[in-house]
Design an enzyme around this catalytic site. Sequence first.
Site, PDB file in Angstrom:
ATOM      1  N   SER A  17       0.833  -1.075   0.136  1.00  7.69           N
ATOM      2  CA  SER A  17      -0.023  -0.221   0.046  1.00  7.69           C
ATOM      3  C   SER A  17       0.850   1.298  -0.034  1.00  7.69           C
ATOM      4  CB  SER A  17      -0.882   0.072   1.202  1.00  7.69           C
ATOM      5  OG  SER A  17      -1.814  -0.929   1.482  1.00  7.69           O
ATOM      6  N   ASP A  63      -6.780  -8.141   4.770  1.00  6.64           N
ATOM      7  CA  ASP A  63      -5.783  -8.861   3.895  1.00  6.64           C
ATOM      8  C   ASP A  63      -5.378 -10.101   4.404  1.00  6.64           C
ATOM      9  OD1 ASP A  63      -6.245  -7.147   1.763  1.00  6.64           O
ATOM     10  OD2 ASP A  63      -4.519  -6.077   2.146  1.00  6.64           O
ATOM     11  N   ARG A 123       1.545   4.223  -2.939  1.00  7.06           N
ATOM     12  CA  ARG A 123       1.294   5.845  -2.758  1.00  7.06           C
ATOM     13  C   ARG A 123       2.358   6.562  -2.903  1.00  7.06           C
ATOM     14  NH1 ARG A 123      -2.327   2.339  -0.461  1.00  7.06           N
ATOM     15  NH2 ARG A 123      -4.423   3.188   0.296  1.00  7.06           N
ATOM     16  N   GLN A 179      -9.139   2.005  -0.266  1.00  8.77           N
ATOM     17  CA  GLN A 179      -8.946   2.125  -1.522  1.00  8.77           C
ATOM     18  C   GLN A 179     -10.160   3.270  -2.153  1.00  8.77           C
ATOM     19  OE1 GLN A 179      -9.261  -1.596  -3.640  1.00  8.77           O
ATOM     20  NE2 GLN A 179      -6.917  -2.165  -3.110  1.00  8.77           N
TER      21      GLN A 179
HETATM   22  C1  S3P Z   1      -5.592  -1.532   0.167  1.00  6.75           C
HETATM   23  C2  S3P Z   1      -6.878  -1.423   0.758  1.00  6.75           C
HETATM   24  C3  S3P Z   1      -7.551  -2.977   1.006  1.00  6.75           C
HETATM   25  C4  S3P Z   1      -6.756  -3.949   0.919  1.00  6.75           C
HETATM   26  C5  S3P Z   1      -5.973  -3.958  -0.244  1.00  6.75           C
HETATM   27  C6  S3P Z   1      -5.003  -2.456  -0.341  1.00  6.75           C
HETATM   28  C7  S3P Z   1      -5.023  -0.057  -0.034  1.00  6.75           C
HETATM   29  O1  S3P Z   1      -8.649  -2.894   0.016  1.00  6.75           O
HETATM   30  O2  S3P Z   1      -7.648  -5.027   0.632  1.00  6.75           O
HETATM   31  O3  S3P Z   1      -5.093  -5.067  -0.394  1.00  6.75           O
HETATM   32  O4  S3P Z   1      -3.652  -0.143  -0.471  1.00  6.75           O
HETATM   33  O5  S3P Z   1      -5.858   0.810   0.071  1.00  6.75           O
HETATM   34  P1  S3P Z   1     -10.106  -2.032   0.174  1.00  6.75           P
HETATM   35  O6  S3P Z   1     -10.021  -0.773   0.658  1.00  6.75           O
HETATM   36  O7  S3P Z   1     -10.959  -2.310  -0.774  1.00  6.75           O
HETATM   37  O8  S3P Z   1     -10.514  -2.985   1.532  1.00  6.75           O
END
Ligand code: S3P
Length: 439
Positions: A28, A320, A32, A174
């Site tokens: 993540s 996750d 970013r 996300q």
């Molecule tokens: C993530 C948010 C999560 C996660 C994904 C990475 C991110 O998804 O499952 O692997 O980097 O913002 P969701 O926000 O859809 O739950």
Amino acid sequence: MSSELNKKYIVQPGGKLQGKFRVPGDKSISHRSIMLGSLAEGTTQVSGFLEGEDALATLATFRAMGVEIEGPENGNVTIHGVGMHGLKAADKDIYLGNSGTSIRLLSGLLAGQNFESTLTGDTSLSGRPMRRVTDPLAEMGASIDSNEGKPPLKINGGSKLKGINYVLPMASAQVKSCVLLAGLYAEGTTTVKEPAPTRDHTERMLQGMGYKVEVDGDTVTIEGGGKLTATSIDVPADISSATFFMVGAAISEDSDLTLTHVGINPTRIGVINILRLMGADITLSNERVTGGEPVADIRVKYAPLKGIDIPEEQVPLAIDEFPALFVAAACADGKTVLTGAEELRVKESDRIQAMADGLEILGVDAKATPDGIIIHGGPIGSGEVESHGDHRIAMSFAMAGLQAGGTIQINDCANVATSFPNFVGLASDAGLEIDELDD
Ligand code: S3P
């Protein structure tokens, strides 16, 4: 791409995990770092960057939009930021492979540009829901075409965005990040309210680059029209990748493992909280803050686990980590019940069904429910299971080998490279008997 040249894992039963090492960088935060580093003024130095396919897809996207990016080399990336309005149209469709984070965050960011972009992905990504981002972006004034709410997404650009007050219908970092990134380009104030805390890496990195972000309980507010200032970003090791080893050590007798420099952001530590509730022996040391993110070394020693009812407030904090936690539940004494986790059905695979099916094949009593799973701990047998091309399903079943009665074959494992390059090497060094074969 990995999906064309497939792989299977053959895991021999038994073993224990030992050693002290660092797993790859946080996915993540790596995404970013490229996105915000590209939009910043000045040069951003990133260390600990995840050289996995998902984060590399984001990196390639910004290069295609004219950003000069050096590396990655040993996790080091140098981004020559172009400023908020310096991106250029890519000269072809942007292929994002398996990466949901790339497509959802980019949708927001690209909605604010004055050029058109088309975002595509692999079979898994092409089946994932995108209305959760296109709906709020449309409310902001963006024009986006999709394939009935799924990729490809054609982001028409050139729209004048306006700030909105958005109440997230589901706990999703996300979607929150997508709306905030569009909000950077919107006129006025953008506010996002979330039903439960989700990872806040976007907010932290924006603040680290000098952008004013107001956080008030469950609500995040930004004003459009600001600028980002380049900085250095130290990406911690990914707690989601550390999870496989934490679970592996927790379930196999005589294990004693230390994972170094792991990100322990409070919005990501559900796995530690849940494993501890199950009786796991986990200690944190060397706690510190680096680049705005808390990190620590995590030591896990074997201890017998017991089944629990997983508290629902932990679900977004461990979103996750559930495939691996289901393996821990299979090794625990008694029943583990998960509820409130319907989001798991729309990840890289339907993770509830994929894990229930695989655990059943291995002789574990696991029943999928609409929003979770019920697992009765019991002996893990042997057999051939499907990962459905989902990296986290593949790595979770690999760890099940430590407690299995016979060999486990796991199919469709090439996508492990999306988040965890060299998983097989690190797992072997730690004590798992695993071989990777080309299919
Ligand atoms: C993530 C948010 C999560 C996660 C994904 C990475 C991110 O998804 O499952 O692997 O980097 O913002 P969701 O926000 O859809 O739950």
